[in-house]
Structure formats: C-alpha cells, structure tokens
Design a protein around this motif. Structure first.
Motif, short mmCIF file in Angstrom:
data_model
loop_
_atom_site.label_atom_id
_atom_site.label_comp_id
_atom_site.label_asym_id
_atom_site.label_seq_id
_atom_site.Cartn_x
_atom_site.Cartn_y
_atom_site.Cartn_z
N SER A 105 -13.41 -2.60 36.39
CA SER A 105 -13.80 -3.13 35.09
C SER A 105 -15.21 -2.64 34.78
N THR A 127 -11.44 -0.75 31.19
CA THR A 127 -11.01 -0.70 32.59
C THR A 127 -10.46 0.67 32.94
N PHE A 180 -0.32 -4.80 28.24
CA PHE A 180 -1.64 -5.20 28.72
C PHE A 180 -1.96 -6.64 28.34
N PHE A 183 -7.22 1.87 35.48
CA PHE A 183 -6.07 1.20 36.07
C PHE A 183 -5.11 2.18 36.73
N GLY A 242 -10.92 -6.15 30.00
CA GLY A 242 -11.45 -6.19 31.35
C GLY A 242 -12.37 -7.37 31.55
N HIS A 302 4.61 -1.36 30.79
CA HIS A 302 3.63 -2.43 31.04
C HIS A 302 2.98 -2.82 29.72
N PHE A 305 1.18 -2.87 38.46
CA PHE A 305 -0.07 -2.58 37.76
C PHE A 305 -1.27 -3.10 38.55
N THR A 306 -2.33 -2.28 38.66
CA THR A 306 -3.55 -2.67 39.36
C THR A 306 -4.76 -2.25 38.55
N VAL A 307 -5.71 -3.17 38.34
CA VAL A 307 -6.99 -2.80 37.75
C VAL A 307 -7.86 -2.22 38.86
N GLU A 353 -6.78 -7.26 32.05
CA GLU A 353 -6.39 -5.97 32.61
C GLU A 353 -6.96 -4.79 31.83
#
Length: 393
Positions: free
Chosen positions: A81, A66, A32, A68, A60, A30, A76-78, A36
């Motif tokens: 923040s 952040t 960024f 994550f 963020g 991933h 991918f998930t935040v 994110e």
C-alpha cells in the motif's frame, strides 16, 4: 521467400483471428474493495507461473494506491500500500515490469520528495520483491530550475534489449518532460527533453535500437499543439531526439496519450489517438518505419465501437493488435477491439455499468489465447472500485 512467408502468415492469421471476431467469454476474476486498492489504470503483468501483477491508482491503507498479485487460482494479495510515509510514492498509474532478477519495478506519478513543483511529491521509481518489500530507487526532482530531471511519470517502463536497464518518460518538468533510462540499482540518465507538448505515453524500441515516443497527453483543444511522434536515436555523443510527425487534430487524430507498439515482422508501428478522426472520437493508426507516414486504419464512431482510445495497444505474434476504449459503445462504458493482420476491425466486448471504463491496456497470454485487463469502475456494488477481467475467444 518473402512472398511465401507472407502468404503462410496470412493463412495462419485467418485461422487464428477469425474465431476472435465472433463469440467471447468475459469473466470477472476479481472485484476490488477499497482496502485492496481502487481504480486500476494500468496493464497487468504476468509471470511464467501464471500469476498476474498490477497496480491501483487509489485506495489501499493510505488512499494512495496499491500493488497487487492475483495468482493462477484467482487468489488476491495486496503486496504494498503506497503512502505509508511522507516520502513513499503515491498513485501508481503505470504497469509493473518484471525484471530479470525476478523483482517488480514501477513508477508512481506523485509522492516522494517535494521538488518545487508546487503540488507535493514529484513521483518515484520503486522496486518491489515478489513478497512485497518495497524500495524507492529514485525520487524525481525536476521541479527546480537547476534540475534536468522530470516530474510525474504517468507512463511505465520498457526493458531495453541487450541491457538490464529500463526506459521511461515523465509528463512534465521545469525544463521539460524527459525520456530517461534507469538501472535496477536506481541510476538514472536523462536521454532527452521535450516541451510543448510534453512526453506522456511509454516508449517503444524498434529493431535498430531506436526509441520512439508520443507527445500530447490528450488535450481536446490541442493546447500547445496536437501532439507528435518523437524518435530517439543513439549516437556516439548521446541520444538525439527528432520529431518525425505532427498530428493535426483532424483526420489523423490528435494528442495521443498512449505510446506506440512495434510490429517486428512488418517493421511498422501502431498507435491510437483519442481525438479527431472522421467522427471526432479518435483513430487507430499505422506508422511506417521512418515515422513520417501515418495511415488511419479505423475511425471510432462512439456508439458501436467505442470512443477516446487512450491506452497502449497490444500486439500478438501474428501482428493482430488489440486495444480498449474507455468510453463509447452501446452503454458508453467502453469496448475491447481487435484489428487483424487481414485488415478486419471488430469489437470483442462492450462494457456495462456493472464493470466498465477500461482504463488499462490489455495483457495477452498467447498460449491460453486469453486477454486480461482491468476496469476503472464497477465490481462490488458498494465500492464500484473496478475489476480484473479476462476475455477468451
């Protein structure tokens, strides 16, 4: 029996370790984007389902970092923040810890309440549910003369054996940096104070239950000392802290900003120091169980194997240790290295500007024989906010 066990262990180590010294597959999982998060500086944390959790120090929604999740399918998930409110934490430099209750725990180096340090909030301890609900458990308030607490916890926790509590360090405090214990409910107990130089890296627990830490924080000129090894021993009246080794900043290295790792098979510690050594670019060392005898295992030379190691090592079940350097290597973008139980040092990967400067230590998935990590720079050309990567032999 001890000799037979050692022989078998060496043979197994040879079979497993030798492939790691040759070709590897480096994969960016991933890259960024700033919303994110940006500039991940901490080790990733994994769960039994193959999910990875981590933090970024910047970016963020509010520019304060952040938390994550990257699932086993690389989605991918935040989760959170930081900095949404004045008293929320900011800049999580430390890794997340997965608690026995299934929640994630971590620290922020700043944010929280203004405790008289002169630079705003002094840092927090927080709880994060897997769905992303955050609760601040503790506000560090050690900036006042009357407080025994610390401030600015750059290092993360360790889970204490036989307890649901965790232990960590702060990098400063009006009355000194502290080693502390904290429960999932947020009850903090200061275990020890340390000044000149201060605690900086994370703690580690040995087989006897003692805690070990490093002081220094990476001062190139050894201002206030070149760093030390500190042992915390529990007694009936509380914890007693003793310095067992003082770095000279010369052949043995200086000012470690990383904590130690403990080899439970051989009952020794491993660590890195970012300065000193034969070439001046840092050392990899072994420390005996008493904390008094330090042996340099490798001197970093900058050009081929990296420079300035500042992050914790990672140890596998055989006793091989893995680490990163944020600088040096052919492109001066850092390296990934291994030191095997057979005494072999090898560079596993050299970073380039497309994904470089690994500022977080490594996570090892032993079953998959895969290392996971993050870089501070690189990734998306427009953001250069860092990446999550894997390395497989």
């Amino acid at each position: 029996m001890r000799n037979v066990h050692g022989t078998i262990l060496s043979l197994v180590a040879a079979i497993v370790s030798v492939p790691a010294l040759h070709s590897q597959t480096f994969t960016v999982l991933h890259a960024f984007q700033s919303p994110e998060g940006a500039r991940p500086m901490a080790r990733l944390t994994g769960d039994s389902a193959g999910n990875l959790y981590g933090t970024t120090a910047y970016g963020g929604d509010y520019g304060s970092g952040t938390a994550f999740k990257l699932d086993s399918g690389d989605n991918f998930t935040v989760l959170h923040s930081f900095g949404a409110t004045a008293e929320d934490g900011a800049q999580p430099f430390a890794p997340l810890v997965l608690g026995r209750d299934g929640n994630l725990y971590g620290t922020t180096a700043s944010g929280g309440i203004d405790c008289g340090s002169g630079d705003g909030g002094c840092g927090t301890v927080f709880q994060l549910t897997p769905s992303g609900n955050e609760t601040v458990l503790h506000y560090f308030d050690g900036g006042e003369p009357s407080s025994s607490d610390g401030i600015h916890p750059y290092a993360g926790f360790i889970a204490l054996r036989g307890s649901n509590a965790m232990a960590g360090t702060t990098s400063a405090g009006f009355n000194g940096s502290v080693a502390y214990e904290i429960t999932p409910a947020g009850t903090e107990t200061v275990l020890a104070h340390q000044t000149s130089p201060n605690f900086y890296g994370s703690l580690v627990q040995d087989a006897s239950g003692d805690l070990w830490g490093t002081t220094g924080g990476g001062h190139l000129l050894c201002e206030g000392g070149c760093g030390s090894i500190v042992r915390l021993h529990r007694t009936a009246s509380g914890w007693i802290a003793n310095t067992t080794y003082n770095f000279t900043g010369k052949g043995d290295g200086g000012n470690p900003s990383a904590g130690l790792v403990y080899d439970g098979l051989r009952h020794v510690f491993y660590g890195v120091a970012p300065y000193g050594g034969a070439e001046g670019y840092g050392v990899l060392f072994e420390l005996d169980s008493t904390g008094t005898k330090l042996t340099v295992l490798h001197n970093f030379d900058f050009e081929t194997d990296g420079a300035y190691p500042t992050q914790n090592l990672t140890i596998d079940p055989l006793g091989d240790v893995y680490g990163v350097t944020p600088g040096g290597g052919p492109d001066n973008q850092g390296t990934v290295f291994v030191y095997t139980i057979l005494g072999q040092f090898a560079t596993l990967h050299t970073f380039t500007s497309s994904a470089g400067t690994p500022a977080g230590s490594l996570l090892l998935d032993w079953k998959k024989m895969t290392l996971y990590g993050t870089t501070f720079w690189g990734g998306d050309p427009d953001c250069q906010c860092g990446v999550i990567y894997s390395i497989r032999p």
